[in-house]
Design a protein around this motif. Sequence first.
Motif, short mmCIF file in Angstrom:
data_model
loop_
_atom_site.label_atom_id
_atom_site.label_comp_id
_atom_site.label_asym_id
_atom_site.label_seq_id
_atom_site.Cartn_x
_atom_site.Cartn_y
_atom_site.Cartn_z
N GLY A 1 0.80 -1.41 -0.02
CA GLY A 1 -0.19 0.16 -0.22
C GLY A 1 0.91 1.05 -0.22
N GLN A 2 2.53 0.99 0.62
CA GLN A 2 3.15 1.92 -0.20
C GLN A 2 3.74 2.94 -1.68
N VAL A 3 2.68 4.49 -1.94
CA VAL A 3 3.39 4.94 -2.34
C VAL A 3 3.96 5.79 -2.68
N GLN A 4 5.40 5.67 -3.76
CA GLN A 4 6.46 6.84 -3.15
C GLN A 4 6.24 7.17 -5.03
N VAL A 5 7.24 9.07 -4.82
CA VAL A 5 7.01 9.75 -6.12
C VAL A 5 8.07 9.33 -6.57
N VAL A 6 7.73 8.60 -7.95
CA VAL A 6 10.15 8.10 -8.64
C VAL A 6 10.63 8.90 -8.95
N ASP A 7 12.22 9.46 -8.27
CA ASP A 7 12.90 10.75 -9.07
C ASP A 7 13.33 10.68 -9.43
N ALA A 8 12.89 11.37 -11.22
CA ALA A 8 12.71 11.10 -12.53
C ALA A 8 12.55 12.25 -13.34
N LEU B 1 10.73 -6.09 -10.83
CA LEU B 1 10.18 -5.18 -10.16
C LEU B 1 8.64 -5.74 -9.20
N SER B 2 8.39 -5.25 -8.28
CA SER B 2 7.29 -6.25 -7.38
C SER B 2 6.23 -4.88 -7.22
N GLY B 3 6.31 -3.98 -7.49
CA GLY B 3 4.87 -3.21 -7.59
C GLY B 3 4.75 -2.72 -9.54
N CYS B 4 3.69 -1.79 -8.99
CA CYS B 4 3.54 -1.33 -10.61
C CYS B 4 3.78 0.43 -10.34
N LEU B 5 3.98 0.85 -11.42
CA LEU B 5 4.22 3.20 -12.29
C LEU B 5 3.24 3.01 -12.26
N ALA B 6 2.76 3.73 -11.91
CA ALA B 6 1.71 4.94 -12.59
C ALA B 6 1.47 6.11 -12.93
N CYS B 7 1.14 7.06 -14.07
CA CYS B 7 1.49 8.53 -13.35
C CYS B 7 -0.36 8.76 -12.72
N SER C 1 -5.10 7.88 -0.68
CA SER C 1 -4.94 8.11 0.83
C SER C 1 -2.91 8.61 0.64
N TRP C 2 -2.32 9.06 -0.32
CA TRP C 2 -1.33 9.00 -0.53
C TRP C 2 -1.52 10.54 -1.37
#
Length: 541
Positions: free
Chosen positions: A454-461, A486-492, A527-528
């Motif tokens: 459930g953690q959401v992090q902003v990717v340094d990009a 990759l254990s999770g999923c990227l999203a825009c 939530s994020w």
Amino acid sequence: MRGTLLTVLAMLQLGVAQRLPGIQSGRPRILNGEDALPSEFPFMVLVETSDGWICGGSLLSLRTVVTAAHCLQSKGVQYLPSQVTVTVGDHNRNLPEFTEIQVGVERVISHPEYGYFFANDIALVVLETSLDLLNPAASFFYNPLLLPDLSGDELYAEGASVTVTGWGETEVEDTATILQKLVTPVASTDDCLEYWKQEANMELDFLSTDGWVCTGKPPTTAHAYFGDSGGPLVVGNVDGTHTLVGIVSFGPGRPEPEMYVVNTKVLHYLDWIKSNLEGEGEETWLQLVGGDKEGVVVENTGSGSGLICGDQIGLAEVGAICRTLGFSQGTRIFPDDVIRRRNSPASQLITTLSIDTVAVMCPEEAGDYFKDCDRKPVSSFLPPCFKGEELAVRCFNRQWVHSIVMFTVKTKYREGGSTVRGKTSCSVQFLKNDESVDIKTDLDFYLIYLRGNGQVQVVDASVRPKVKSNSFKTKFESSVTTEKQLSGCLACFVSVKGMSDKPELRAYKIQSGCRFETERVEEWVDSWAKSGDRKPTREPL
């Protein structure tokens, strides 16, 4: 038929075309459909514009024609009635025929929600004169179509036969000389949508297909093609009449056996069609000149046409004007923004009309400008209205429209290491009052990473918004934790600037193949977004 199978996101016109089997190389051989017999389709009309557009159309009454909305627009600007002509009773376009009449146009009524990807591609054209006044035998030569019943779902069953007609493009003719006809099956809407996802290279999740009826169930050798847009899909009735099922809208820019043509589903628009048919003989109406949903407001009354002075007009009056035109709300815009556009029909029309200085008072929720508003003629207490003070408005149905049209992810692992490099591209559609916002100044973009906990992090990009394509591209680099997977999923994630916590002003899209359930992802992102934590991280993905 000479028409246009529409290439994606381009305005084209459709026609009936056939691919012969056995052609292996070179340009596919395109032949016209079967010639129609004279008077076989007495509802068929040809719609032409001043700059050469050719479309089909069909009679709904002796005064009103139905066609595709895109046939009546050029680069987002709707043609003036004076720029459109309708020919009825035609069969062989190269020969004069005693049934043939060319008629001018009094009104053009496009669906108020016609828009992106040819959504709601339907329009009505009201003729200057009823056909029975031009030809005493009109009821014999011209036979309007019937509309389907509300219970007419069987007309749209997969495999049901419909007939499409038009003068669309063939290999041997740019525009068919003789009206063409083609019997073709109704196709699966789901299969049709999947085809267009591939053709357009978009997910199209934002698109409603409720107003679609598809034809060309593969494999098939004949299709509508360039020049047939706006033409009818019909079924014949035992009494010799025909029922209108659909209106040719768009298709691929090349003929192939596996393609689908998308047509506007008439059953979905019955209420809109009927309400406008009831008003075909009205002596007063409003029109917007300068765009499809915005422009200078023109009043048409029994005494002629005139412009409204904007000096005394408030939001209540603008709302009444837009609701009269079929929208839910509106806002004022500067008339010069419309008039000074290159080749604007507004600039041409405005020189021929006077500005009527009238006092208009409308209740807050007035539904009809002419019936509900108090319109008073010029009086001594009103100052004169000069050029540049014309009333111009933008009408719309929703204040905010937003979606993420496409999100692609490309990843590459550094050889011999645990670092992943990636590129993403995210195409967005954010509109305020049906006008595109400036993606560089008005929107916030984030590439985010969703973890299974459930953690959401902003990717340094690095983020590079591109105004022309309404998209942003990112490059990112990070270490990975589990054997290069990759254990999770990227999203825009995109939102109106400073409004990331407001669901109604944001949109996000997950990379394809993400294993997380949609409901869980919505909770995590919400939530994020409300936490306010926007700091990019270099933590391993």
